[in-house]
Design a protein around this motif. Structure first.
Motif, PDB file in Angstrom:
ATOM      1  N   GLU A   1       0.604  -1.090  -0.362  1.00 37.09           N
ATOM      2  CA  GLU A   1       0.058  -0.386  -0.048  1.00 37.09           C
ATOM      3  C   GLU A   1       1.068   0.997  -0.249  1.00 37.09           C
ATOM      4  N   ALA A   2       1.677   1.067   0.482  1.00 36.65           N
ATOM      5  CA  ALA A   2       3.314   2.014   1.287  1.00 36.65           C
ATOM      6  C   ALA A   2       3.598   2.827  -0.840  1.00 36.65           C
ATOM      7  N   SER A   3       4.129   1.282  -1.193  1.00 35.23           N
ATOM      8  CA  SER A   3       4.782   1.727  -2.042  1.00 35.23           C
ATOM      9  C   SER A   3       3.921   2.400  -3.611  1.00 35.23           C
ATOM     10  N   SER A   4       2.402   1.800  -3.235  1.00 33.93           N
ATOM     11  CA  SER A   4       1.879   1.946  -4.618  1.00 33.93           C
ATOM     12  C   SER A   4       1.473   3.615  -4.424  1.00 33.93           C
ATOM     13  N   GLY A   5       1.001   4.431  -3.350  1.00 30.55           N
ATOM     14  CA  GLY A   5       0.671   5.504  -3.062  1.00 30.55           C
ATOM     15  C   GLY A   5      -0.369   5.333  -3.218  1.00 30.55           C
TER      16      GLY A   5
ATOM     17  N   TRP B   1      -2.496   5.433  -0.473  1.00 28.90           N
ATOM     18  CA  TRP B   1      -3.689   6.009   0.848  1.00 28.90           C
ATOM     19  C   TRP B   1      -3.134   7.154   0.669  1.00 28.90           C
ATOM     20  N   ARG B   2      -1.913   7.967   0.599  1.00 29.89           N
ATOM     21  CA  ARG B   2      -2.517   9.416   0.460  1.00 29.89           C
ATOM     22  C   ARG B   2      -3.740   9.589  -0.091  1.00 29.89           C
ATOM     23  N   GLU B   3      -4.299   9.386  -1.240  1.00 33.57           N
ATOM     24  CA  GLU B   3      -6.360   9.423  -1.692  1.00 33.57           C
ATOM     25  C   GLU B   3      -6.879   9.113  -0.239  1.00 33.57           C
TER      26      GLU B   3
ATOM     27  N   GLN C   1       3.928   7.432   7.053  1.00 33.67           N
ATOM     28  CA  GLN C   1       4.659   6.263   6.719  1.00 33.67           C
ATOM     29  C   GLN C   1       4.840   6.264   8.496  1.00 33.67           C
TER      30      GLN C   1
ATOM     31  N   PHE D   1       0.265   4.310   8.551  1.00 32.45           N
ATOM     32  CA  PHE D   1       0.869   5.996   8.253  1.00 32.45           C
ATOM     33  C   PHE D   1      -0.118   6.364   9.556  1.00 32.45           C
TER      34      PHE D   1
END
Ligand code: ZN
Length: 276
Positions: A127-131, A133-135, A152, A158
């Motif tokens: 999830e972190a590497s896909s980015g 979670w920022r949305e 993170q 996060f």
């Protein structure tokens, strides 16, 4: 005839053990631990650490911890009890058989938890590497008195971080969410962890209409606390917080809705997010 002092101490230890066992079978969550530990200390004082009497109380204590989901403490109690029982009763005694069964069940449960934790860590890494979670993870800055950002976390996925200095006792952000009455707490607790008690009857479900405060992670050594006032909840700093520091709250979950393991890494970590 006078009773020797040691006999009196032993009788007290037995009474404490029996009282603990009665409280345990009545489903009391807190008292049995104190009673068992007091009984254990007295028995160790009389007989030393490797006596069958000590093992019997350890065995009960292990079962108590296991029932509450306090698995590492249950394992420690069983592991101490097992060699004493084997030595004193013999390896073919049915009490040893029962203890082995309980220990095996416990180790399976612990193994399941470790597997689940490992899966969660890998899922969070993806999830972190896909980015993505920022949305999903957003702070409603208009409800915050200080600049905050999502980043993170070393504790869990996060978290919320101070983007600038925050003084001690500062109201940082309001905790908002759907108001849920007590009747609906338990089913929601089963699937979500974004719940914050408002009072004895209401709580806020931050997963619906949350300000972003619901993303603040739990830590057993927090730098923030909840402030409940006039039907609203704020997150307030317990001390000055530096820019870049993660905001952390002690969730103090209620035990009735299940035990949630804690991996916050704080030196005084309770091992669970639940209150003691
Ligand atoms: Zn902790």
């Amino acid at each position: 005839m006078k009773t020797p002092p040691q006999q009196k101490t032993y009788e007290r230890a037995v009474r404490l053990h029996n009282r603990a066992a009665r409280c345990q079978s009545a489903g009391e969550p807190i008292r049995p631990e104190k009673l068992y530990l007091r009984s254990l200390a007295l028995k160790e004082q009389i007989f030393g650490p490797n006596h069958l009497e000590v093992a019997v109380t350890l065995n009960n204590l292990g079962l108590y911890y296991k029932t509450l989901g306090r698995l590492p403490e249950a394992r420690t109690a069983y592991m101490r009890s097992l060699p004493i029982m084997e030595k004193e009763l013999g390896g073919s005694d049915t009490q040893v058989g029962d203890l082995l069964y309980n220990l095996a069940q416990l180790l399976k449960k612990e193994a399941d938890e470790l597997e689940q934790r490992s899966r969660m860590i890998h899922e969070a890494a993806v999830e972190a590497s896909s980015g993505l979670w920022r949305e999903k993870a957003v702070i409603r800055q208009e409800l915050a008195a200080f600049d905050l950002e999502i980043g993170q976390s070393k504790i869990h996925r996060f978290g919320v971080f101070a983007a600038g200095p925050i003084p001690a006792a500062g109201r940082i952000i309001e905790y908002t969410g759907e108001r849920v009455s007590r009747r609906y707490w338990a089913p929601r607790c089963a699937g979500r962890t974004y719940l914050c008690n408002l009072d004895k009857y209401w709580c806020l479900d931050g997963s619906i209409g949350g300000s972003g405060a619901e993303l603040i992670n739990h830590c057993c050594e927090p730098n923030c606390k909840f402030l409940r006032e006039s039907g609203r909840v704020w997150v307030v700093s317990l001390r000055a917080i530096d820019p870049g520091e993660e905001l952390l709250l002690d969730y103090n979950f209620r035990k009735e809705f299940g035990i949630v393991r804690c991996y916050c890494g704080a030196p005084s970590c309770r091992g669970t997010i639940n209150r003691r």
